[in-house]
Write an enzyme that holds these catalytic residues in place. Structure first.
Site, mmCIF file in Angstrom:
data_model
loop_
_atom_site.group_PDB
_atom_site.id
_atom_site.type_symbol
_atom_site.label_atom_id
_atom_site.label_comp_id
_atom_site.label_asym_id
_atom_site.label_seq_id
_atom_site.Cartn_x
_atom_site.Cartn_y
_atom_site.Cartn_z
ATOM 1 N N GLY A 56 1.225 -0.834 0.281
ATOM 2 C CA GLY A 56 0.368 -0.039 -0.010
ATOM 3 C C GLY A 56 0.156 1.432 -0.168
ATOM 4 O O GLY A 56 1.033 2.017 1.102
ATOM 5 N N GLU B 136 12.992 -4.388 -3.686
ATOM 6 C CA GLU B 136 11.537 -4.724 -5.310
ATOM 7 C C GLU B 136 12.604 -4.512 -6.691
ATOM 8 O O GLU B 136 12.239 -5.993 -7.308
ATOM 9 C CB GLU B 136 10.374 -3.739 -4.949
ATOM 10 C CG GLU B 136 9.369 -3.661 -6.606
ATOM 11 C CD GLU B 136 8.323 -2.391 -6.302
ATOM 12 O OE1 GLU B 136 8.714 -1.514 -5.636
ATOM 13 O OE2 GLU B 136 7.238 -3.209 -7.236
HETATM 14 C C1 LIG Z 1 -0.873 -2.868 -12.614
HETATM 15 C C2 LIG Z 1 -0.170 -1.609 -11.763
HETATM 16 C C3 LIG Z 1 0.193 -2.245 -10.060
HETATM 17 C C4 LIG Z 1 0.364 -1.487 -9.403
HETATM 18 N N1 LIG Z 1 0.429 -2.150 -8.341
HETATM 19 C C5 LIG Z 1 1.069 -1.428 -7.293
HETATM 20 C C6 LIG Z 1 0.981 -2.086 -6.440
HETATM 21 O O1 LIG Z 1 0.973 -2.854 -5.964
HETATM 22 N N2 LIG Z 1 1.023 -1.084 -4.963
HETATM 23 C C7 LIG Z 1 1.532 0.047 -5.555
HETATM 24 O O2 LIG Z 1 1.620 0.699 -3.700
HETATM 25 N N3 LIG Z 1 1.561 0.869 -5.991
HETATM 26 C C8 LIG Z 1 1.397 -0.625 -7.727
HETATM 27 N N4 LIG Z 1 0.719 0.598 -8.659
HETATM 28 C C9 LIG Z 1 0.839 2.180 -8.441
HETATM 29 C C10 LIG Z 1 1.900 2.366 -9.393
HETATM 30 O O3 LIG Z 1 3.716 2.670 -8.221
HETATM 31 C C11 LIG Z 1 2.020 3.969 -10.315
HETATM 32 O O4 LIG Z 1 0.856 3.815 -10.914
HETATM 33 C C12 LIG Z 1 3.197 4.587 -10.670
HETATM 34 O O5 LIG Z 1 4.100 5.299 -9.467
HETATM 35 C C13 LIG Z 1 3.140 6.007 -11.131
HETATM 36 O O6 LIG Z 1 2.223 7.167 -10.842
HETATM 37 P P1 LIG Z 1 1.179 7.554 -11.722
HETATM 38 O O7 LIG Z 1 -0.208 6.482 -11.828
HETATM 39 O O8 LIG Z 1 -0.141 8.093 -10.077
HETATM 40 O O9 LIG Z 1 0.903 8.595 -12.599
HETATM 41 P P2 LIG Z 1 1.962 9.836 -12.426
HETATM 42 O O10 LIG Z 1 3.207 9.765 -11.793
HETATM 43 O O11 LIG Z 1 0.513 10.996 -12.282
HETATM 44 O O12 LIG Z 1 2.351 9.863 -13.339
HETATM 45 C C14 LIG Z 1 1.769 10.106 -15.145
HETATM 46 C C15 LIG Z 1 2.458 11.106 -16.293
HETATM 47 O O13 LIG Z 1 3.633 11.169 -15.831
HETATM 48 C C16 LIG Z 1 5.293 10.786 -15.734
HETATM 49 N N5 LIG Z 1 6.278 11.667 -14.686
HETATM 50 C C17 LIG Z 1 5.943 11.779 -13.584
HETATM 51 N N6 LIG Z 1 6.755 12.318 -12.824
HETATM 52 C C18 LIG Z 1 7.507 12.959 -13.845
HETATM 53 C C19 LIG Z 1 9.062 13.384 -13.741
HETATM 54 N N7 LIG Z 1 9.752 13.572 -12.585
HETATM 55 N N8 LIG Z 1 9.482 12.425 -15.066
HETATM 56 C C20 LIG Z 1 8.931 12.867 -16.248
HETATM 57 N N9 LIG Z 1 8.007 12.641 -16.820
HETATM 58 C C21 LIG Z 1 7.102 12.411 -15.357
HETATM 59 C C22 LIG Z 1 5.410 9.707 -16.180
HETATM 60 O O14 LIG Z 1 6.563 8.844 -16.304
HETATM 61 C C23 LIG Z 1 3.563 9.740 -16.168
HETATM 62 O O15 LIG Z 1 4.133 9.089 -18.288
HETATM 63 C C24 LIG Z 1 0.816 -0.217 -9.355
HETATM 64 C C25 LIG Z 1 0.525 0.805 -10.971
HETATM 65 C C26 LIG Z 1 0.052 0.028 -11.633
HETATM 66 C C27 LIG Z 1 -0.467 0.389 -13.251
#
Ligand SMILES: Cc1cc2nc3c(=O)[nH]c(=O)nc-3n(C[C@H](O)[C@H](O)[C@H](O)COP(=O)(O)OP(=O)(O)OC[C@H]3O[C@@H](n4cnc5c(N)ncnc54)[C@H](O)[C@@H]3O)c2cc1C
Lengths: 382, 404
Positions: free
Chosen positions: B131, B248
């Site tokens: 989480g 991880e």
């Molecule tokens: C299938 C799946 C399984 C997952 N499993 C888990 C889980 O078990 N536990 C858990 O805690 N989380 C989990 N996650 C969450 C995952 O870690 C996040 O989706 C991920 O860290 C991206 O965050 P976000 O989706 O909020 O995208 P955002 O951070 O909003 O990103 C949107 C876009 O902006 C870009 N971006 C963001 N910051 C930057 C930067 N500094 N420089 C350049 N580009 C940037 C990103 O690359 C992306 O293209 C999972 C996600 C998925 C899709």
């Protein structure tokens, strides 16, 4: 099949690195170019390379080699690439010597191998006729006439052809252009009547030649191997050359990439180093990742050349993988390097352009990306 | 004292005798065994393999025996892994707890926490979920808001986590919570472990573009978490989170070494759907070239995984190599499924029903699923940030923050 250099191979790489940095840095290639040296390499440097044993590395002891393996040779070629060092190691030793080792009779080996290894003689491989490499496309004819063969046709892009003592000429004794069967290999002395050799000045300032053969009459003893069955040995020697060239490309690309990263850290615009711009950071990071992939394929290609357990098709497939990946990555990184250097990148003052040009030539030599993708596919079990 | 070579011999013999032949085959989809309160086995060999490895302590071979591990040294563990690879043994179970939380508890947990958490984990009795992410805290994980307020001997947790893989099927969660709302954002975070059956927790599966998924949004409504379930210092969770994310990535690259076979072999699928070379149009030939190039890139990746293993065993620094693996693999998978979808033409456009073969429908789902891989576990852009800063040591820019 190990994908890392052994301690001995690493030692050889380190020695080669030190030697070339001292004796043959990029500045030396620039001098050769500016002086317009026809042979494209420094004969004294070549002698020293021979004295260090480099020309003996890939050959079995029976023909006077060190039996050190192609992986060791690859370690040397990587350093050669880093410094853009010119030498006939690829043309005369890996390709010319390779064909004679693989296809030559005992008498032919006795006549040539020791002289090639000692650097006393040079052989160049005359293969390509069309603008793009394709060994099966050989059309130059060799016609039997009594005890002799008579050769007619032309060859292009013959690496280190100027000043070579002899040529391995691939000729057609049967079949049609595009077929593997019917290709024969001949050893043609440079002075053979009817043979014309002229310079083909390429953008990397290396030695390339065009050949015209007009009624060149050869004794049957100049045939290497069996008439009409030259393709297999030719292709096996080419694979050694392809992987060594891939190692050279890898080294050149690594140097160019390192220099570019350095430039990103030092060139300041908008009061910050340009390397702090994310648009450039991401492209540089991708280049790094691609370079790692290329290195793995080159190591696998080198290991495959030395692995007696592999069948010919599996070895050839690895060779194509290495040449393709190293060429593609070199191409991509050389373009990025020029762009990231801005206006300086297109000046002759920086070495960037020298790398770009050498990479373009090496990438097109012995099969470009499209050629090797197709070859890999044809060799894959479907 | 037995030498390493004795250990290798014994291990090889033990694996030969105890790993059922069916557990030495490529693992089909859906045959992963997940440890937990209730473990599901598809067949008896899975159970045998699970129980035998568990009883050896080899779910966690290099943990101390007193916490349920196998007590192996690093060298012995490397031998065990090599021998398992040699025999193509499947992993006996999959467990996020063991890979990610376990090492952090070993390093930062109290003695009581180690005794309470690790042995059941090592026996594969608890299924863990992660989480971390929240709706407004993804790449910028440190901006998370789920709060934990101290109330005597427990914390009261409120907020929501998202993307929690198997949030609805897990027994426990390790989670990051905000315990100081005013401190700078990295300094007000703590790591808690929470029983998912606690009152006030609700997990809702999320539908993805690929259909039903194992990902959940988890809601916390005044959930009471005993104070002794705080791991590490109060407000000191960020350090632990970073360590955990490193585990991880390492686990993911090790997992990659098991090379779970994909069912989508480029060359054989192209052979099935594209016309024979003799009957090919120029467009078919161009497409076939793209298939070959993709297969070559796949091979370049797996050779790189092999090289990384060899370099690590030769004690070379592989941190640069490690940093590219997730990026390259997930981007390649995406490209590969695009090529495959092109090869299948309209056969790749099915959603359900009899008009499509099962493998075609699976391929379409896998194509849609591949989009998640370049986002989950740190997006590709974040991976590139990490390579640029940590590996190439490019300067920090005003406008670019590194991200999770
Ligand atoms: C299938 C799946 C399984 C997952 N499993 C888990 C889980 O078990 N536990 C858990 O805690 N989380 C989990 N996650 C969450 C995952 O870690 C996040 O989706 C991920 O860290 C991206 O965050 P976000 O989706 O909020 O995208 P955002 O951070 O909003 O990103 C949107 C876009 O902006 C870009 N971006 C963001 N910051 C930057 C930067 N500094 N420089 C350049 N580009 C940037 C990103 O690359 C992306 O293209 C999972 C996600 C998925 C899709």
């Amino acid at each position: 099949m190990s994908l890392v250099y052994s301690e001995e191979q690493q030692l050889l790489a380190d020695t080669a690195a030190e030697f070339l940095m001292a004796k043959s840095p990029v500045a030396a290639q620039r001098k050769l170019r500016d002086a317009g040296v026809a042979e494209g390499f420094d004969a004294a440097l070549w002698r020293e390379m021979v004295d260090m044993g480099w020309s003996a590395i890939p050959f079995p002891e029976a023909v006077g080699g060190l039996a050190f393996g192609c992986k060791g040779l690859g370690a040397v070629f990587e350093q050669i690439g880093r410094n853009l060092s010119a030498s006939p190691l690829l043309s005369s030793v890996v390709l010319g010597g390779g064909v004679i080792e693989l296809a030559g009779s005992a008498a032919q080996q006795a006549e040539w191998m020791a002289a090639l290894i000692a650097g006393e003689k040079r052989i160049a491989l005359a293969l390509d006729e069309q603008p793009r490499h394709d060994p099966a496309a050989v059309a130059l004819t060799a016609t039997r006439d009594g005890e002799d063969y008579v050769l007619n046709g032309a060859k292009a892009f013959v690496a280190d052809g100027i000043g070579a003592d002899a040529f391995v000429v691939a000729a057609r004794t049967g079949g049609l252009a595009g077929e593997r069967a019917g290709i024969s290999l001949f050893l043609v002395p440079a002075g053979a009547p009817g043979l014309q050799v002229s310079a083909m000045k390429t953008l990397d300032a290396r030695n390339h030649a065009n050949l015209v053969l007009q009624d060149v009459r050869l004794a049957a003893a100049t045939l290497l191997g069996v008439e009409g069955e030259g393709f297999q040995a030719l292709d096996a020697a080419l694979d050694r050359g392809r992987v060594c060239l891939a190692a050279e490309l890898l080294g050149a690309t690594q140097s160019l990439f390192d220099a570019t990263v350095e430039y990103l850290k030092t060139r300041v615009q908008f009061d910050v180093p340009i390397g702090s711009f994310q648009a450039l950071q991401h492209r540089a990071a991708w280049c790094f990742a691609q370079l790692q992939l290329a290195r793995s394929t080159v190591m696998a290609g080198l290991a495959a050349l030395d692995d007696p357990a592999l069948d010919a098709a599996a070895r050839a497939r690895m060779a194509s993988l290495a040449k393709w990946k190293a060429g593609e990555v070199a191409h991509r990184i050389s373009r990025e390097a020029v762009q990231m250097h801005g206006g300086m990148g297109v000046t002759d003052e920086l070495d960037v352009g020298l790398y770009l040009k050498r990479i373009r030539v090496a990438q097109a030599s012995l099969g470009d990306g499209d050629f090797h993708v197709q070859r890999f596919g044809e060799l894959s079990p479907q | 004292m037995s030498t390493l070579e004795d250990f290798r011999r014994e291990t090889r013999a033990w694996l030969e005798a105890n790993c059922p032949p069916s557990m030495r085959t490529a693992m089909p989809d859906g045959e992963l065994v997940w440890g937990g309160r209730t473990v599901e086995f598809k067949h008896e060999d899975q159970r045998l393999w699970f129980e035998r490895m568990r009883d050896k302590g080899w779910f966690c071979p290099d943990w101390p025996a007193e916490y349920g591990g196998g007590g192996l040294t690093q060298e012995q563990n490397a031998v065990l892994e090599a021998e398992m690879r040699r025999l193509h043994c499947r992993p006996p179970q999959i467990n996020l707890g063991i890979w990610m939380l376990g090492p952090v508890v070993l390093e930062f947990g109290t003695e009581e926490q180690k005794r309470a958490l690790l042995p059941p984990m090592a026996r594969g009795e608890v299924r863990w979920c992660q989480g971390f992410s929240e709706p407004n805290a993804g790449s910028d994980l440190a901006s998370l808001k789920t709060s934990a307020v101290e109330a005597g001997d427990h914390f009261v947790v409120n907020g929501t986590k998202i993307w929690t893989s198997y949030g609805d099927k897990s027994d426990w969660m390790y989670m990051l919570v905000r315990t100081d709302p005013v401190a700078p954002k990295q300094q007000g975070i703590s790591l808690l472990v929470v029983d998912m059956s606690s009152p006030g927790i609700q997990a809702q599966p999320i539908d993805l573009i690929s259909g039903k998924s194992s990902f959940c949004q988890v809601f916390f409504d005044n959930v009471q978490v005993p104070r002794h379930q705080l791991i590490g210092p109060l407000n000191g969770g960020w350090t632990l989170a970073k360590a955990l994310l490193q585990h991880e990535r390492r686990a993911m690259s090790k997992f990659g070494e098991f090379a779970l076979p994909t069912h989508f072999d480029l060359l054989s699928i192209a052979g099935k759907y594209l016309p024979a070379p003799s009957a090919s149009s120029p467009a078919d030939i161009a497409l076939r070239q793209r298939v070959f190039a993709m297969a070559m890139d796949e091979m370049a990746y797996s050779l790189t995984a092999q090289r990384m293993g060899e370099e690590a065993r030769a004690r070379r620094n592989v941190s640069g190599l490690m940093s590219i693996m997730k990026l390259v693999h997930s981007e390649q998978e995406k490209d590969k499924f695009e090529v495959l979808a092109d090869v299948l033409g309209h056969r790749a456009l099915g959603w359900e029903g009899e008009a499509f073969e099962a493998q075609e429908l699976a391929l379409t789902k896998a194509w849609l699923g591949s989009f998640a891989q370049t986002i989950a576990g740190g997006s590709s852009e974040v991976q590139l940030n990490v390579i640029a800063k940590r590996v190439l040591v490019l300067p920090e820019g005003g406008a670019s923050k590194q991200g999770k």
